[in-house]
Design a protein around this motif. Structure first.
Motif, PDB file in Angstrom:
ATOM      1  N   LYS A  63     -21.136  25.778 -20.503  1.00 51.38           N
ATOM      2  CA  LYS A  63     -21.601  24.400 -20.635  1.00 51.38           C
ATOM      3  C   LYS A  63     -20.465  23.432 -20.986  1.00 51.38           C
ATOM      4  CE  LYS A  63     -26.421  25.388 -21.744  1.00 51.38           C
ATOM      5  NZ  LYS A  63     -27.559  25.145 -22.667  1.00 51.38           N
ATOM      6  N   LEU A  64     -19.252  23.947 -21.079  1.00 48.34           N
ATOM      7  CA  LEU A  64     -18.098  23.084 -21.336  1.00 48.34           C
ATOM      8  C   LEU A  64     -17.778  22.242 -20.104  1.00 48.34           C
ATOM      9  CD1 LEU A  64     -15.856  25.737 -23.113  1.00 48.34           C
ATOM     10  CD2 LEU A  64     -16.863  23.713 -24.193  1.00 48.34           C
ATOM     11  N   PRO A  65     -17.046  21.126 -20.263  1.00 47.21           N
ATOM     12  CA  PRO A  65     -16.620  20.336 -19.095  1.00 47.21           C
ATOM     13  C   PRO A  65     -15.858  21.212 -18.111  1.00 47.21           C
ATOM     14  CG  PRO A  65     -16.177  19.146 -21.131  1.00 47.21           C
ATOM     15  CD  PRO A  65     -16.606  20.535 -21.538  1.00 47.21           C
ATOM     16  N   ILE A  66     -15.979  20.901 -16.833  1.00 46.07           N
ATOM     17  CA  ILE A  66     -15.411  21.753 -15.797  1.00 46.07           C
ATOM     18  C   ILE A  66     -13.902  21.916 -15.962  1.00 46.07           C
ATOM     19  CG2 ILE A  66     -15.166  19.826 -14.182  1.00 46.07           C
ATOM     20  CD1 ILE A  66     -15.966  23.559 -13.385  1.00 46.07           C
ATOM     21  N   GLU A  67     -13.219  20.893 -16.476  1.00 40.97           N
ATOM     22  CA  GLU A  67     -11.780  21.017 -16.686  1.00 40.97           C
ATOM     23  C   GLU A  67     -11.476  22.096 -17.711  1.00 40.97           C
ATOM     24  OE1 GLU A  67     -13.490  18.212 -16.929  1.00 40.97           O
ATOM     25  OE2 GLU A  67     -12.874  17.111 -15.108  1.00 40.97           O
ATOM     26  N   LYS A  68     -12.285  22.139 -18.780  1.00 41.55           N
ATOM     27  CA  LYS A  68     -12.103  23.161 -19.796  1.00 41.55           C
ATOM     28  C   LYS A  68     -12.483  24.529 -19.260  1.00 41.55           C
ATOM     29  CE  LYS A  68     -11.169  24.607 -23.961  1.00 41.55           C
ATOM     30  NZ  LYS A  68      -9.778  24.594 -24.485  1.00 41.55           N
ATOM     31  N   ILE A  72     -10.041  27.912 -19.346  1.00 38.53           N
ATOM     32  CA  ILE A  72     -10.336  29.166 -20.039  1.00 38.53           C
ATOM     33  C   ILE A  72     -10.759  30.287 -19.093  1.00 38.53           C
ATOM     34  CG2 ILE A  72     -10.993  27.937 -22.148  1.00 38.53           C
ATOM     35  CD1 ILE A  72     -13.924  28.419 -21.461  1.00 38.53           C
ATOM     36  N   GLY A  73     -10.753  30.040 -17.789  1.00 41.07           N
ATOM     37  CA  GLY A  73     -11.084  31.086 -16.832  1.00 41.07           C
ATOM     38  C   GLY A  73     -12.560  31.312 -16.638  1.00 41.07           C
ATOM     39  N   MET A  74     -13.351  30.236 -16.737  1.00 39.27           N
ATOM     40  CA  MET A  74     -14.794  30.361 -16.533  1.00 39.27           C
ATOM     41  C   MET A  74     -15.207  30.030 -15.103  1.00 39.27           C
ATOM     42  SD  MET A  74     -16.728  31.572 -18.906  1.00 39.27           S
ATOM     43  CE  MET A  74     -18.289  30.912 -18.343  1.00 39.27           C
ATOM     44  N   VAL A  75     -14.238  29.897 -14.218  1.00 40.68           N
ATOM     45  CA  VAL A  75     -14.515  29.736 -12.789  1.00 40.68           C
ATOM     46  C   VAL A  75     -13.722  30.812 -12.055  1.00 40.68           C
ATOM     47  CG1 VAL A  75     -15.000  27.270 -12.966  1.00 40.68           C
ATOM     48  CG2 VAL A  75     -12.675  28.024 -12.475  1.00 40.68           C
ATOM     49  N   ARG A  76     -14.189  31.183 -10.869  1.00 41.17           N
ATOM     50  CA  ARG A  76     -13.565  32.302 -10.162  1.00 41.17           C
ATOM     51  C   ARG A  76     -12.089  32.051  -9.855  1.00 41.17           C
ATOM     52  NH1 ARG A  76     -18.591  31.866  -7.714  1.00 41.17           N
ATOM     53  NH2 ARG A  76     -17.772  30.956  -5.779  1.00 41.17           N
ATOM     54  N   GLU A  77     -11.739  30.815  -9.553  1.00 41.51           N
ATOM     55  CA  GLU A  77     -10.374  30.509  -9.149  1.00 41.51           C
ATOM     56  C   GLU A  77      -9.368  30.724 -10.273  1.00 41.51           C
ATOM     57  OE1 GLU A  77     -12.981  28.576  -8.726  1.00 41.51           O
ATOM     58  OE2 GLU A  77     -13.258  28.578  -6.546  1.00 41.51           O
ATOM     59  N   THR A  78      -9.800  30.636 -11.523  1.00 41.59           N
ATOM     60  CA  THR A  78      -8.859  30.766 -12.645  1.00 41.59           C
ATOM     61  C   THR A  78      -9.170  31.965 -13.553  1.00 41.59           C
ATOM     62  OG1 THR A  78     -10.196  29.292 -14.058  1.00 41.59           O
ATOM     63  CG2 THR A  78      -8.479  28.272 -12.682  1.00 41.59           C
ATOM     64  N   TRP A  79     -10.195  32.731 -13.222  1.00 41.61           N
ATOM     65  CA  TRP A  79     -10.558  33.873 -14.074  1.00 41.61           C
ATOM     66  C   TRP A  79      -9.446  34.918 -14.066  1.00 41.61           C
ATOM     67  CZ3 TRP A  79     -11.367  39.081 -12.714  1.00 41.61           C
ATOM     68  CH2 TRP A  79     -11.909  39.882 -13.724  1.00 41.61           C
ATOM     69  N   GLN A  80      -9.167  35.473 -15.246  1.00 36.79           N
ATOM     70  CA  GLN A  80      -8.219  36.568 -15.383  1.00 36.79           C
ATOM     71  C   GLN A  80      -8.739  37.565 -16.407  1.00 36.79           C
ATOM     72  OE1 GLN A  80      -3.833  35.550 -15.283  1.00 36.79           O
ATOM     73  NE2 GLN A  80      -4.644  33.549 -15.837  1.00 36.79           N
ATOM     74  N   LEU A  81      -8.476  38.832 -16.150  1.00 37.44           N
ATOM     75  CA  LEU A  81      -8.860  39.902 -17.068  1.00 37.44           C
ATOM     76  C   LEU A  81      -7.612  40.632 -17.535  1.00 37.44           C
ATOM     77  CD1 LEU A  81     -11.090  41.719 -18.376  1.00 37.44           C
ATOM     78  CD2 LEU A  81     -10.967  43.124 -16.287  1.00 37.44           C
ATOM     79  N   GLU A  82      -7.421  40.663 -18.859  1.00 34.30           N
ATOM     80  CA  GLU A  82      -6.337  41.449 -19.429  1.00 34.30           C
ATOM     81  C   GLU A  82      -6.831  42.861 -19.733  1.00 34.30           C
ATOM     82  OE1 GLU A  82      -3.147  38.672 -21.622  1.00 34.30           O
ATOM     83  OE2 GLU A  82      -4.900  39.195 -22.844  1.00 34.30           O
ATOM     84  N   ILE A  83      -5.990  43.849 -19.453  1.00 42.91           N
ATOM     85  CA  ILE A  83      -6.279  45.238 -19.808  1.00 42.91           C
ATOM     86  C   ILE A  83      -5.050  45.779 -20.515  1.00 42.91           C
ATOM     87  CG2 ILE A  83      -7.013  47.504 -18.999  1.00 42.91           C
ATOM     88  CD1 ILE A  83      -8.148  46.199 -16.519  1.00 42.91           C
TER      89      ILE A  83
END
Length: 407
Positions: A63-68, A72-83
């Motif tokens: 529910k955060l603004p789309i820029e935020k 933080i990686g809440m859209v597919r284009e910027t999502w990242q997973l650390e392992i």
């Protein structure tokens, strides 16, 4: 609110069974919408927008603004997973995936893996502290082990832990653990733990835990953490789930139980027949039979029988699977533990970890007041709420509803 449409809606033929199943008097009293929608057969599919939410986070990240959200990686284009290898442990992996050096798993890389590894399976999502399922759908993703092997696990590995976005606030983190054995090898006939990115053929919304969430097929919903961000290999011999701090059983698998449909009347004319229906959650112990009991309130209850084992239960019908929508599904392959790959029919019905429909024969009742109950008999012969009637490992109480029949 009308169900949100999605492109494969016609494949599931939603709503044609008439009544939406799923009674949850607590949620209804609070004005919450709940319950799966059914196709012609016994399989109930919940549209993404109609799942009941149990979620954490202040503010909720989707529910955060789309820029935020992009940040933080809440859209597919910027999502990242650390392992990573847990810095508090002596676990060793050869190829950690990290944001700071550009090696974290991106959604694009996950989709490359999905081209050859993706699977789909049916699973019900249930909160172990609520009386009814939250929803039931066809989930798609990549088995977790196929990603973890890319990290080159070496030694001192006993668990993996994982958590989602938590607003960079340590007090909001929600961490879960899984045994390494469960992640890397499925028990016979079991489904894989997976990194999930689709529900009912559509990419996960933020509300459903997207871009990527964990999916643990036999477990209650808290293990299927939303907004996944980080996974750690650890040699810790004991799990330390956040949920354990709430006096919850973190090692419980899904239980088998029945519930009435949400259109169950509380008043009925003696001229009309009563038709009881609902759904049943099929837990790890499977499902053999659904039963119901109509009791005149003036009739005595069985003595010294808290689970009503001596009551005059009547058998209901478990609705057979037709599943034209499942047969026409165009997503990732249906997992062979659930479906025959040639016929696309269930290997058995009902299936573990899913919902099925049940219906009873119409009955005429004389004027008066009645109690209505339903229960399951699992595949091993245990009558609900046995063999695990303990609420902290999942609520499976026998549901009671009241009915007045008037002349």
């Amino acid at each position: 609110m009308k169900p949100k449409s999605f492109s494969r809606r016609d494949l599931f033929k939603l709503g044609t069974a008439g009544a939406a199943v799923q009674a949850n008097t607590e949620l209804q009293a609070a004005g919450k919408k709940t319950g799966p929608v059914c196709e012609e057969g016994g399989c109930c599919i919940t549209p993404s927008a109609d799942f009941y939410n149990v979620e954490r986070g202040n503010p909720l990240p989707y529910k955060l603004p789309i820029e935020k959200q992009r940040e933080i990686g809440m859209v597919r284009e910027t999502w990242q997973l650390e392992i990573i290898a847990d810095p508090a442990s002596n676990s060793k992996i050869e190829h950690p995936m990290m944001r700071n050096d550009g090696t974290a798993l991106t959604f694009e890389k996950l989709m490359e893996i999905a081209k050859t590894k993706a699977v789909s399976y049916l699973k019900v999502i249930t909160c172990n502290n609520l009386a009814d399922p939250l929803g039931h759908g066809l989930w798609e993703g990549v088995p977790l082990r196929d990603v973890l092997w890319l990290c080159g696990p070496v030694e001192n590995l006993r668990h993996v832990w994982y958590h989602g976005h938590h607003n960079e606030d340590p007090k909001q983190i929600f961490k879960c653990y899984l045994p390494m054995n469960r992640v890397f090898e499925d028990p016979p006939g079991e489904l894989p733990v997976m990194l999930c990115y689709k529900l009912n053929g559509e990419f996960l919304t933020g509300e459903r835990g997207g871009p990527v969430r964990m999916m643990v097929p036999e477990a209650y919903g808290f293990k299927s953490v939303k907004w996944l961000q980080r996974i750690g290999f650890t040699n810790a011999h004991q799990s330390d789930d956040t949920y354990a701090n709430g006096n919850n059983d973190i090692n419980s698998w899904l239980k088998t139980f029945a519930r009435f449909g949400d259109h169950l009347p509380d008043k009925l004319s003696a001229k009309d027949a009563l038709t009881l229906h609902g759904n049943a959650q099929v837990g790890i112990s499977g499902l053999k039979q659904v039963q119901y009991w109509v009791r005149d309130v003036n009739a005595p209850l069985p003595a010294n029988d808290p689970n009503f084992t001596q009551a005059p239960w009547q058998d209901a019908e478990i609705v057979p699977f037709h599943g034209s929508g499942i047969a026409g599904f165009k997503g990732a392959p249906l997992h062979p533990a659930q479906f025959d790959p040639v016929t696309r029919r269930p290997r058995q019905w009902p299936m573990q970890h899913t919902l099925c429909r049940w219906i009873a024969k119409p009955v005429k009742l004389a004027p008066g007041k009645y109690e209505l109950r339903c229960r399951t008999i699992d595949a091993t012969g245990n009558a609900q709420p046995m063999p695990r009637p303990f609420p902290k490992s999942g609520k499976n109480n026998i549901q009671k509803a009241l009915l007045e029949v008037v002349a």
